[in-house]
Design an enzyme around this catalytic site. Structure first.
Site, short mmCIF file in Angstrom:
data_model
loop_
_atom_site.label_atom_id
_atom_site.label_comp_id
_atom_site.label_asym_id
_atom_site.label_seq_id
_atom_site.Cartn_x
_atom_site.Cartn_y
_atom_site.Cartn_z
N PRO A 19 82.83 34.14 -31.70
CA PRO A 19 82.26 32.85 -32.10
C PRO A 19 82.65 32.55 -33.55
O PRO A 19 82.53 33.40 -34.42
CB PRO A 19 80.75 33.08 -31.99
N ALA A 21 82.14 29.27 -36.36
CA ALA A 21 81.51 27.98 -36.60
C ALA A 21 82.56 26.89 -36.79
O ALA A 21 83.48 27.04 -37.60
CB ALA A 21 80.60 28.06 -37.83
N CYS A 104 76.54 38.05 -38.89
CA CYS A 104 76.98 36.98 -39.79
C CYS A 104 76.77 37.38 -41.25
O CYS A 104 75.65 37.74 -41.64
CB CYS A 104 76.23 35.69 -39.49
N LYS A 145 76.59 41.63 -31.25
CA LYS A 145 77.72 41.72 -32.17
C LYS A 145 77.16 41.97 -33.57
O LYS A 145 76.28 41.24 -34.03
CB LYS A 145 78.56 40.45 -32.16
N ASN A 206 86.26 44.94 -33.51
CA ASN A 206 86.59 43.66 -34.12
C ASN A 206 87.05 43.92 -35.55
O ASN A 206 86.49 44.75 -36.25
CB ASN A 206 85.34 42.76 -34.09
N GLY A 207 88.08 43.20 -35.95
CA GLY A 207 88.54 43.30 -37.34
C GLY A 207 90.02 43.60 -37.44
O GLY A 207 90.49 44.63 -36.95
N GLY A 230 88.98 37.12 -33.68
CA GLY A 230 88.49 35.96 -34.40
C GLY A 230 89.61 35.22 -35.10
O GLY A 230 90.36 34.46 -34.50
#
Length: 375
Positions: A19, A21, A104, A145, A206-207, A230
């Site tokens: 996700p 924004a 976040c 997450k 992730n990353g 992402g």
């Protein structure tokens, strides 16, 4: 077949769109889906905003009929509110998968105790996860997450991962950075390995996945069950085709020429116009232009004009002019593997007063349960 499943939902290839924004709208998810399978998650939906049915949030919860399964990410700091939000999603048949945002790092979120700050309050974290899982009641999978922690002195990922598993979560995704790192530095894949070894449920990494081969390398190094992508796909929805090929063991990679990129830009903008209306869509599409054209030889004046489009016809005219003036350039191989999107250095995380002093408090942070979705 990858073998990765969230409940009854197969995730094959084992790839999840993170996700983001203002980025992972229905229009962009549709563009990405044209290139490859996997799971495509909505922008962050705030639980209170869903419960209060704010117009913006209800608009963000719309999925195109082609989108299946429908994956919604919820932001929550109140166990009761998140339970209500999950029940609404299920009773109104709005989601097939729910992901909880506990990662976040944005200051406006952490200063209220939300996002990556929340797992520090371990009992509150456990209560939120448990409430979501209980409300889901096995009808849809629930995942989490998160990040490694607030900073290197306040790591939470192992403890939080264990708690989430005990509360019945279906999978955990870990971004190998702390909140303090934001999007800078290098992701710590060793932390992902540690969480894989700690948990029985699937762990996704992730990353720093900029290319499909990075995803394969992460799985090989960490043993994770899949990856979350992402910033690597910004202006590159075809990355999902590369990921599908890589996980299938195929060497093919998509390297679109400028004309193909222009066609993708047109399609993306058209989908946005369907959802938002042409004027708003063109305004929102402007931020994608630089990502799509990264590395191509395009004059600064034309880039500036594309960043000011006010109609789909104007976008078409400028893209036609671009190809006439600069030709159908091959994909710029020089940009492969380069970071995309925002990148910031390590900084002190803004937290509520006294946040670090009491790890066991279950009190809901004042003002953290905001009524605006998106991030």
């Amino acid at each position: 077949m990858s073998g990765l499943r969230f409940g009854t939902i197969p995730v094959d290839p084992p790839v999840v769109l993170a996700p983001m924004a203002g980025i992972t709208t229905s229009a962009y998810r549709r563009v990405c889906r044209q290139y490859g399978a996997g799971l495509y998650v909505s922008e962050m939906i705030t639980s209170r905003a869903l419960v209060e049915r704010t117009p913006l949030t209800m608009d963000m919860l719309r999925f195109h009929e082609s989108e299946t399964p429908r994956s919604v990410q919820l932001y929550a700091v109140d166990p009761q509110i998140v339970g209500e939000a999950v029940r609404i999603l299920l009773e109104e048949d709005r989601a097939d998968h729910i992901d909880l945002n506990m990662g976040c790092p944005v200051p406006k979120v952490t200063r209220k105790g939300g996002g990556a700050a929340l797992p520090w309050r371990r009992n509150l974290f456990r209560a939120i996860v448990g409430s979501a899982v209980t409300a889901a009641d096995g009808r849809v999978p629930v995942t989490v997450k998160m990040r490694m922690g607030i900073d290197e002195e306040h790591l939470t990922f192992l403890e939080a991962g264990r708690a989430a598993q005990e509360e019945g979560i279906d999978a955990v995704a870990l971004h190998g950075r702390t909140a303090a790192q934001m999007y800078g530095g290098t992701a710590d894949w060793n932390a992902i390995t540690m969480l894989v070894e700690e948990l029985d449920v699937p762990v996704l990494g992730n990353g720093d996945i900029w290319e499909a081969d990075d995803a394969i390398a992460m799985v090989a190094q960490t043993g994770c069950a899949g990856v979350v992508v992402g910033r690597g796909c910004l202006g590159r929805p075809w990355l999902f085709a590369d990921l599908a090929n890589a996980f299938a063991g195929r060497p093919e990679r998509v390297r679109p020429a400028l004309s193909e990129v222009a066609d993708t830009m047109r399609q993306h903008a058209a989908y946005m116009a369907e959802d938002l209306g042409e004027i708003r869509a063109c305004r929102d599409f402007r931020k994608h232009v630089a990502w799509y054209l990264k590395g191509f030889r395009v004059g600064s004046e034309l880039r500036q004009q594309l960043g000011l489009i006010d109609s789909l016809a104007r976008l078409d005219d400028l893209l036609d002019g671009l190809l006439q003036v600069h030709g159908d350039q091959p994909y710029p191989e020089s940009i492969l593997g380069l970071a995309r999107g925002r990148s910031t250095g390590t900084r002190k995380v803004t937290l509520p007063e006294g946040w670090l002093a009491d790890r066991d408090s279950c009190a809901v942070p004042f003002g953290a349960e905001v009524d605006v979705s998106g991030g």
